[in-house]
Design a protein around this motif. Structure first.
Motif, PDB file in Angstrom:
ATOM      1  N   ASN A  70       0.905  -1.079  -0.143  1.00  0.00           N
ATOM      2  CA  ASN A  70       0.004   0.135  -0.015  1.00  0.00           C
ATOM      3  C   ASN A  70       0.824   1.361  -0.109  1.00  0.00           C
ATOM      4  O   ASN A  70       0.498   2.487  -0.645  1.00  0.00           O
ATOM      5  CB  ASN A  70      -0.968   0.021   1.231  1.00  0.00           C
TER       6      ASN A  70
ATOM      7  N   ARG B 173      -7.083   6.573  -8.997  1.00  0.00           N
ATOM      8  CA  ARG B 173      -7.790   5.527  -7.999  1.00  0.00           C
ATOM      9  C   ARG B 173      -6.934   5.345  -7.003  1.00  0.00           C
ATOM     10  O   ARG B 173      -7.239   5.316  -5.754  1.00  0.00           O
ATOM     11  CB  ARG B 173      -8.139   4.346  -8.762  1.00  0.00           C
TER      12      ARG B 173
ATOM     13  N   LYS C 120      -4.822   8.469   3.860  1.00  0.00           N
ATOM     14  CA  LYS C 120      -3.633   7.824   3.430  1.00  0.00           C
ATOM     15  C   LYS C 120      -2.550   8.639   4.400  1.00  0.00           C
ATOM     16  O   LYS C 120      -1.579   8.081   4.616  1.00  0.00           O
ATOM     17  CB  LYS C 120      -3.327   7.895   1.941  1.00  0.00           C
TER      18      LYS C 120
HETATM   19  O1  F6P Z   1      -8.059   1.472  -1.326  1.00  0.00           O
HETATM   20  P1  F6P Z   1      -7.067   2.456  -0.815  1.00  0.00           P
HETATM   21  O2  F6P Z   1      -6.857   2.216   0.523  1.00  0.00           O
HETATM   22  O3  F6P Z   1      -7.691   3.563  -1.272  1.00  0.00           O
HETATM   23  O4  F6P Z   1      -5.764   2.275  -1.786  1.00  0.00           O
HETATM   24  C1  F6P Z   1      -5.840   2.305  -3.032  1.00  0.00           C
HETATM   25  C2  F6P Z   1      -5.529   1.048  -3.792  1.00  0.00           C
HETATM   26  O5  F6P Z   1      -4.251   0.522  -3.784  1.00  0.00           O
HETATM   27  C3  F6P Z   1      -3.795  -0.757  -3.074  1.00  0.00           C
HETATM   28  O6  F6P Z   1      -3.956  -0.510  -1.602  1.00  0.00           O
HETATM   29  C4  F6P Z   1      -2.718  -1.554  -3.557  1.00  0.00           C
HETATM   30  O7  F6P Z   1      -3.082  -2.779  -3.968  1.00  0.00           O
HETATM   31  C5  F6P Z   1      -5.368  -1.095  -3.364  1.00  0.00           C
HETATM   32  O8  F6P Z   1      -5.470  -2.170  -2.342  1.00  0.00           O
HETATM   33  C6  F6P Z   1      -6.262  -0.243  -3.264  1.00  0.00           C
HETATM   34  O9  F6P Z   1      -7.304  -0.267  -3.886  1.00  0.00           O
END
Ligand code: F6P
Ligand code: NAI
Length: 390
Positions: A216, A291, A299
């Motif tokens: 992440n 996205r 975050k």
């Molecule tokens: O869903 P979040 O926490 O906004 O993170 C964005 C994307 O990046 C990732 O964390 C990485 O795979 C996905 O799990 C997620 O959809």
């Protein structure tokens, strides 16, 4: 066995629903989109396509759906379920707490004392515990005491990249081939029906931290740097050698912390990083930068993928120049379609950088990371693209 899953979105259909159905659970999605709900009710199946060369497609069956606003039906489904899972986004857990509480009340009133497991499949540390904390205030004391005995909230880590979908069939979902779902075993009650492919572990923290602070962290760093450099997709970002190296450096900084904290084998962790970089670069997957960068306030919050590893690394005396740059890049994310990005820019404008870092990111002014982020922000702001691409 019956599973009730909240959120028929990308991870809901593309990962959790698929895994549950493959383990012979009947899956009832609790969703919001009326069109998708009616299609799931009619077809009771949907296609899932792997983002590999052959685009392998399988059918997920034994599924249906109901609308989250049909409160009585939702409660009835919960009252007779064996498992509840969620993938609604961590910020939406509060919205589904009351409907779940109503189902628990009905279940206990009907003296259904079969074990019930509630697993939040969100990108968060302690997601199921957070959900429990949101549900309990809606329960009376008697129901809460029963829930303590018969309902468990195992925490989990879920890892599979499922981008936004663009198929003619609104139910179809394309997913990366890789997946990992880790569940905290000690929280499982007798009678739990195992889900095939889930990894049950006695201690979840090393797994969730490794995943959140590598996958992440790395993914959102690719997105924030890519956004500043003007790229549209994560694949484009990963094709740029300078940016790819920067993403790797950040993962190596968090990796140094993870190795120190959890005693991971250095070589194996390096391979883990390599695999993840390859996953980000998957030529068969189109994932928008916006996205992956979405919701920057979440975050950048104290316990999420940027600040928490930075603070832990700093405690170990590990230098984090790339991670602090990435944090600064996140603070410059200003996509107009992202509500949190707009709110963040407003807060920074109104209150100033330092107070944002202190109040929103939880990093005190006297902490060295505070000053590093400030400095990197000012450098990046002066020469956005140049500073990112050199
Ligand atoms: O869903 P979040 O926490 O906004 O993170 C964005 C994307 O990046 C990732 O964390 C990485 O795979 C996905 O799990 C997620 O959809
Ligand atoms: N997409 C991915 O690659 C991954 C996502 N995750 C996590 O999974 C969760 C979901 O993410 P995505 O599936 O990508 O998002 P998404 O936006 O595709 O799906 C979320 C779904 O939840 C629904 N929803 C929101 N509030 C609801 C409510 N009150 N009641 C019922 N449904 C509701 C939305 O309508 C949407 O369909 C997030 O926590 C994310 O961090 C975790 C790992 C990977």
């Amino acid at each position: 066995m019956k599973a009730v899953h909240f959120g028929a979105g990308n991870i809901g259909r593309g990962f959790i629903g698929h895994m549950l159905s493959a383990s012979d659970y009947d899956v009832c999605f609790v969703a919001r989109n009326p069109k998708k709900i009616s299609m799931l009710q009619q077809r009771q199946e949907y296609p899932i396509t792997l983002a590999n060369k052959q685009q392998d497609t399988t059918i997920v069956n034994n599924v249906t759906a109901i609308n989250v606003n049909e409160q009585r039906r939702v409660a009835e489904e919960i009252a007779s379920a064996d498992l509840i899972t969620t993938a609604v986004g961590v910020s939406a857990l509060g919205d589904i707490a009351e409907p779940i509480a109503k189902g628990i009340y009905l279940r206990m009133k009907a003296n259904n004392y079969n074990p019930l497991h509630i697993i939040a499949c969100e990108n968060a540390i302690g997601g199921s515990t957070r959900l429990k904390k949101r549900i309990y205030p809606f329960l009376d004391e008697r129901t809460r005491a029963k829930a303590e005995r018969y309902i468990s909230f195992p925490n989990a880590a879920v890892d599979r990249i499922v981008p936004a979908q663009n198929h003619e069939d609104p139910l179809q979902v394309t997913v990366e081939p890789f997946y990992e779902w880790v569940v905290h075993r000690p929280a499982l009650l007798d009678g739990f029906k195992e889900i095939h492919g889930v990894h049950y572990v006695d201690s979840l923290e090393p797994y969730i931290e490794r995943k959140m602070f590598t996958v992440n962290t790395g993914h959102c760093v690719a997105a924030y740097l890519g956004y500043l450099a003007g790229f549209r997709t994560i694949r484009q970002v990963m094709s740029n050698s300078t940016l790819r190296a920067k993403v790797r450096h950040v993962m190596e900084e968090t990796g140094a912390m993870l190795i120190r904290k959890h005693g991971f084998d250095t070589e194996k962790h390096q391979k883990y990083i390599d695999t993840i970089l390859e996953r980000f670069a998957n030529p068969n997957l189109t994932d928008q930068v916006t996205r992956v960068a979405r919701s920057p306030l979440r975050k950048l919050s104290p316990h999420d993928r940027l600040v928490r590893p930075a603070m832990q690394a700093s405690e170990f005396g590990i230098a984090i120049p790339h991670l602090t740059s990435a944090m600064a890049a996140a603070m410059l994310f200003d996509d107009k379609r992202d509500e949190e990005a707009m709110k963040m820019q407003h807060i920074i404008r109104e209150n100033g950088l330092s107070s944002f870092i202190h109040d929103r990111m939880g990093i005190p002014e006297e902490h060295p990371v505070h000053q590093q982020v400030l400095t990197r922000y000012e450098e990046l702001q002066r020469s956005k693209i140049n500073a990112v691409l050199t």
